[in-house]
Design a protein around this motif. Structure first.
Motif, PDB file in Angstrom:
ATOM      1  N   VAL A 290       0.834  -1.205   0.000  1.00 52.92           N
ATOM      2  CA  VAL A 290       0.000   0.000   0.000  1.00 52.92           C
ATOM      3  C   VAL A 290       0.869   1.255   0.000  1.00 52.92           C
ATOM      4  CG1 VAL A 290      -1.866   1.194   1.228  1.00 52.92           C
ATOM      5  CG2 VAL A 290      -1.665  -1.288   1.414  1.00 52.92           C
ATOM      6  N   ILE A 291       0.403   2.284  -0.717  1.00 54.59           N
ATOM      7  CA  ILE A 291       1.068   3.591  -0.640  1.00 54.59           C
ATOM      8  C   ILE A 291       0.151   4.501   0.172  1.00 54.59           C
ATOM      9  CG2 ILE A 291       1.961   5.554  -1.950  1.00 54.59           C
ATOM     10  CD1 ILE A 291       2.427   3.727  -4.308  1.00 54.59           C
ATOM     11  N   TYR A 292       0.691   5.045   1.258  1.00 49.67           N
ATOM     12  CA  TYR A 292      -0.103   5.968   2.081  1.00 49.67           C
ATOM     13  C   TYR A 292       0.239   7.395   1.697  1.00 49.67           C
ATOM     14  CZ  TYR A 292      -1.761   2.085   4.779  1.00 49.67           C
ATOM     15  OH  TYR A 292      -2.384   0.921   5.145  1.00 49.67           O
ATOM     16  N   LEU A 293      -0.793   8.155   1.386  1.00 49.16           N
ATOM     17  CA  LEU A 293      -0.561   9.515   0.890  1.00 49.16           C
ATOM     18  C   LEU A 293      -1.082  10.564   1.871  1.00 49.16           C
ATOM     19  CD1 LEU A 293      -1.630   8.523  -2.698  1.00 49.16           C
ATOM     20  CD2 LEU A 293       0.673   9.288  -2.087  1.00 49.16           C
ATOM     21  N   ASP A 294      -0.137  11.195   2.574  1.00 51.33           N
ATOM     22  CA  ASP A 294      -0.519  12.235   3.536  1.00 51.33           C
ATOM     23  C   ASP A 294      -1.090  13.459   2.816  1.00 51.33           C
ATOM     24  OD1 ASP A 294       0.328  10.887   5.840  1.00 51.33           O
ATOM     25  OD2 ASP A 294       2.416  11.392   5.357  1.00 51.33           O
ATOM     26  N   GLU A 295      -0.592  13.666   1.605  1.00 52.64           N
ATOM     27  CA  GLU A 295      -1.064  14.824   0.830  1.00 52.64           C
ATOM     28  C   GLU A 295      -2.576  14.778   0.637  1.00 52.64           C
ATOM     29  OE1 GLU A 295       1.258  12.560   0.095  1.00 52.64           O
ATOM     30  OE2 GLU A 295       2.519  13.198  -1.578  1.00 52.64           O
ATOM     31  N   LEU A 296      -3.119  13.558   0.649  1.00 51.78           N
ATOM     32  CA  LEU A 296      -4.551  13.418   0.375  1.00 51.78           C
ATOM     33  C   LEU A 296      -5.302  12.947   1.617  1.00 51.78           C
ATOM     34  CD1 LEU A 296      -4.262  11.601  -3.088  1.00 51.78           C
ATOM     35  CD2 LEU A 296      -4.627  14.033  -2.681  1.00 51.78           C
ATOM     36  N   ALA A 297      -4.806  13.345   2.796  1.00 49.02           N
ATOM     37  CA  ALA A 297      -5.420  12.890   4.048  1.00 49.02           C
ATOM     38  C   ALA A 297      -6.865  13.365   4.150  1.00 49.02           C
ATOM     39  CB  ALA A 297      -4.616  13.420   5.222  1.00 49.02           C
ATOM     40  N   ASP A 298      -7.697  12.603   4.847  1.00 42.57           N
ATOM     41  CA  ASP A 298      -9.092  13.021   5.048  1.00 42.57           C
ATOM     42  C   ASP A 298      -9.163  14.050   6.182  1.00 42.57           C
ATOM     43  OD1 ASP A 298      -8.855  11.615   7.403  1.00 42.57           O
ATOM     44  OD2 ASP A 298     -10.154   9.960   6.794  1.00 42.57           O
ATOM     45  N   LYS A 299     -10.385  14.441   6.541  1.00 39.19           N
ATOM     46  CA  LYS A 299     -10.561  15.518   7.539  1.00 39.19           C
ATOM     47  C   LYS A 299      -9.923  15.172   8.879  1.00 39.19           C
ATOM     48  CE  LYS A 299     -14.823  17.458   5.666  1.00 39.19           C
ATOM     49  NZ  LYS A 299     -15.659  16.326   5.180  1.00 39.19           N
ATOM     50  N   LYS A 300      -9.910  13.868   9.201  1.00 40.40           N
ATOM     51  CA  LYS A 300      -9.346  13.462  10.493  1.00 40.40           C
ATOM     52  C   LYS A 300      -7.836  13.267  10.426  1.00 40.40           C
ATOM     53  CE  LYS A 300     -13.487  11.323  12.348  1.00 40.40           C
ATOM     54  NZ  LYS A 300     -14.253  10.072  12.214  1.00 40.40           N
ATOM     55  N   GLY A 301      -7.258  13.577   9.274  1.00 40.05           N
ATOM     56  CA  GLY A 301      -5.810  13.467   9.145  1.00 40.05           C
ATOM     57  C   GLY A 301      -5.316  12.083   8.773  1.00 40.05           C
ATOM     58  N   ARG A 302      -6.263  11.165   8.447  1.00 40.80           N
ATOM     59  CA  ARG A 302      -5.831   9.826   8.039  1.00 40.80           C
ATOM     60  C   ARG A 302      -5.392   9.849   6.583  1.00 40.80           C
ATOM     61  NH1 ARG A 302     -11.130   7.197  10.444  1.00 40.80           N
ATOM     62  NH2 ARG A 302     -11.845   8.681   8.899  1.00 40.80           N
ATOM     63  N   PRO A 303      -4.180   9.367   6.301  1.00 43.19           N
ATOM     64  CA  PRO A 303      -3.694   9.409   4.926  1.00 43.19           C
ATOM     65  C   PRO A 303      -4.545   8.540   4.007  1.00 43.19           C
ATOM     66  CG  PRO A 303      -2.223   8.086   6.281  1.00 43.19           C
ATOM     67  CD  PRO A 303      -3.207   8.725   7.220  1.00 43.19           C
ATOM     68  N   SER A 304      -4.549   8.919   2.735  1.00 43.14           N
ATOM     69  CA  SER A 304      -5.314   8.162   1.759  1.00 43.14           C
ATOM     70  C   SER A 304      -4.498   6.933   1.363  1.00 43.14           C
ATOM     71  CB  SER A 304      -5.565   9.094   0.579  1.00 43.14           C
ATOM     72  OG  SER A 304      -5.908   8.391  -0.562  1.00 43.14           O
TER      73      SER A 304
END
Ligand code: ARG
Length: 575
Positions: free
Chosen positions: A284-298
């Protein structure tokens, strides 16, 4: 020539001489009201604010400095610091005579990769593929017209689990001695059949699953079944493109499966770079740039726990190929708005892994859904998906009725040719003239009307100029005369004609075809007004004026046909 650019250059030069910073531009635009002049420059206000000056005073100083001799007949400051310009009639005439298309001769040519259409080959093309196909095709034409190096990429879906089921079904048919092209004559029916088998017959389902694995590991038998299926499906797509007058052919197909060989190596690199990480057996690639409102990375899965690669993995490989092998400066994706997150993930991960350098522009140009009159996604009466082949046939049938009622003397063959162009033109124009990002309602009666902002109305304007020349006994292609701009309707038409390249430039950078449609509709209206007010072939019109007006008619027809061609719409001598 781009008149707006010329005004901008001259005004910028004056502003520079007054010591205004270079990033303060004159901001020239076509005036919203004729009374205010032809063009308006609004840049003095922002520039004054930056320099701490009085905006009206600065505007006046710009007026004193600027050299627009022979170009404008009046220039004045209005309101809080607008500069209103009125172009001189003589200049309009000269500019029209020298109006060669603006091209990239003074700019560096860009390589632009355009990803559009991309249907899934498991099924027949349906209305869901229409928007990507025609919007992408329009932008490809526009960029080519601008002189860019355009590389079309048709990212067709020819891989994935569905194909196990489809080739297992094909094997059954072949086993009964039915040739592949007959079995796949109706892809939609074939798909339904395979699906029913898969759902109802556990033995078949198991067989189909085994075939997916064998297909992926390169088994000859499965590959050969798969290839037969794909070949027939592609033929169907190419036929649709041709009927739609869309410039996609076999050479533009770069299917998902074309990247298979790259995927393992790509994943290895992503893992080595610690961009892709282990998560319960998956990568999996976790993308902080696209985090949701709660700050969870996409999270973007690039390999499933069973080892299978995904749509995302293939898109990363495709991105790398486009940037590094095709050397794209810009990569444009024309895909449904529902894939926005997917595209953002691909772009972010691709940049992070340095599959593309920062100079390459990645653009997802999304669009809305085609709706029925009931406000729900467009379906057949019985609620099924509408096949593109049927939509195209229906458009020609409806257009034929219309053409016949307007022109009862035409023979059947002529009616069929005209109807085909009118039908496709109507469908395309109805789509392209709506703001791309919004949903729109598909309405046959509206799009096939000969009045208003429709394809047939614009096609008819071109036909009309053609018949005018025929009536005058002149060959439009060789006709040439100086244009003299005198009447207000001639002025308005001349100005509209000179805006063509501006509009093309805007469409090339923003990728909104409706901007070109609105322009062509405005040009047609300006032409109709001119045609009502300024007699062309009347006896009392002096011959120099007649020639000048014929020239305006010719230029209108040229710009209109060129613009319609960029929309993928054909014109015709009779309608
Ligand atoms: N086959 C995809 C679909 O039907 C569209 C492909 C778009 N292009 C891409 N590079 N993902 O949804």
């Amino acid at each position: 020539m781009v008149l707006k650019t010329l005004l901008e250059e001259r005004l910028s030069h004056a502003m520079e001489e007054l010591g205004i910073p270079k990033d303060c531009t004159p901001m020239v635009a076509v005036s919203a009201r004729v009374q205010n002049g032809d063009y308006q420059a609004n840049g003095a206000m922002a520039a004054a604010k930056r320099a701490g000056l009085n905006p009206r005073e600065l505007a006046h100083r710009i007026l004193e400095k600027v050299d627009l001799d022979g170009i404008v007949e009046s220039i004045e400051v209005a309101g809080p610091g607008f500069i209103n310009l009125r172009i001189c009639a003589k200049f309009l005439g000269t500019a029209l005579s020298n109006s060669t298309p603006e091209n990239s001769s003074t700019r560096a040519v860009q390589t632009v990769v355009i990803d559009y259409s991309g249907p899934n080959l498991a099924k027949e093309m349906h209305v869901g593929h229409l928007r990507s196909t025609i919007i992408g095709d329009c932008i490809a034409r526009v960029l080519e017209y601008r002189g860019e190096r355009v590389i079309r990429q048709n990212h067709v879906g020819d891989w994935g689990t569905q194909f196990g089921m489809l080739i297992a079904e094909l094997e059954l048919h072949l086993g009964k001695g039915e040739p592949a092209n007959l079995a796949l004559d109706d892809l939609e029916k074939f798909y339904q059949q395979a699906k029913r088998h898969f759902d109802e017959d556990p033995q078949f389902a198991e067989h189909a699953r085994a075939y997916v694995v064998r297909l992926q590991s390169g088994d000859d038998h499965c590959r050969s079944l798969w290839r037969q299926f794909i070949t027939i499906s592609i033929k169907h797509n190419l036929d649709i493109y041709q009927r739609l007058n869309v410039g996609l052919s076999e050479e533009h197909i770069k299917a998902e499966s074309a990247y298979n060989e790259q995927l393992a190596g790509l994943l290895q690199r992503l893992t080595d770079q610690q961009i892709a990480v282990d998560d319960q057996g998956a990568k999996v690639i976790y993308l902080d740039e696209l985090a949701d409102k709660k700050g969870r990375p996409s999270a973007m899965i690039v390999r499933k726990s069973d080892g299978g690669f995904l749509y995302s993995t293939t898109d990363l490989a495709a991105l790398e190929y486009r940037a590094q092998t095709l050397n794209a400066h810009r990569v444009l994706y024309f895909i449904d708005a529902r894939q926005s997150l997917h595209m953002q993930q691909v772009f972010c991960a691709g940049r992070r892994a340095e599959l593309v350098t920062s100079g390459v522009k990645l653009e997802h140009h999304a669009f809305g859904t085609m709706m029925g009159k009931d406000g729900k996604p467009f379906k057949t009466r019985s609620g099924g998906t509408v096949k593109l082949a049927d939509l195209i046939t229906e458009s020609a049938e409806r257009a034929a009725q219309l053409v016949q009622s307007k022109n009862p003397d035409l023979n059947d063959e002529d009616i069929a040719t005209i109807a085909r162009k009118v039908g496709i033109g109507a469908i395309k124009y109805a789509d392209l003239s709506k703001t791309r990002t919004q949903d729109y309602v598909f309405d046959w009666d509206e799009m096939l009307s000969f009045e208003g902002n429709t394809g047939p109305y614009l096609q008819y304007a071109v036909t009309r100029v053609g018949s005018l020349f025929k009536r005058a006994g002149l060959d439009m292609r060789t006709f040439a005369a100086p244009a003299r701009i005198d009447q207000p309707e001639e002025r308005a038409l001349a100005l509209a004609l000179l805006q063509f390249d501006d509009v093309i430039e805007q469409v090339a950078s923003e990728c909104y075809p409706h901007v070109l449609c609105s322009y062509l509709y405005g040009l047609t209206s300006a032409f109709m007004t001119f045609y009502e007010a300024c007699p062309v072939l009347k006896k009392e019109t002096p011959s120099a004026i007649q020639d000048s007006r014929l020239q305006l008619c010719k230029l209108t027809a040229e710009k209109m046909s060129c613009g319609l061609d960029l929309l993928g719409i054909e014109v015709m001598p009779t309608m």
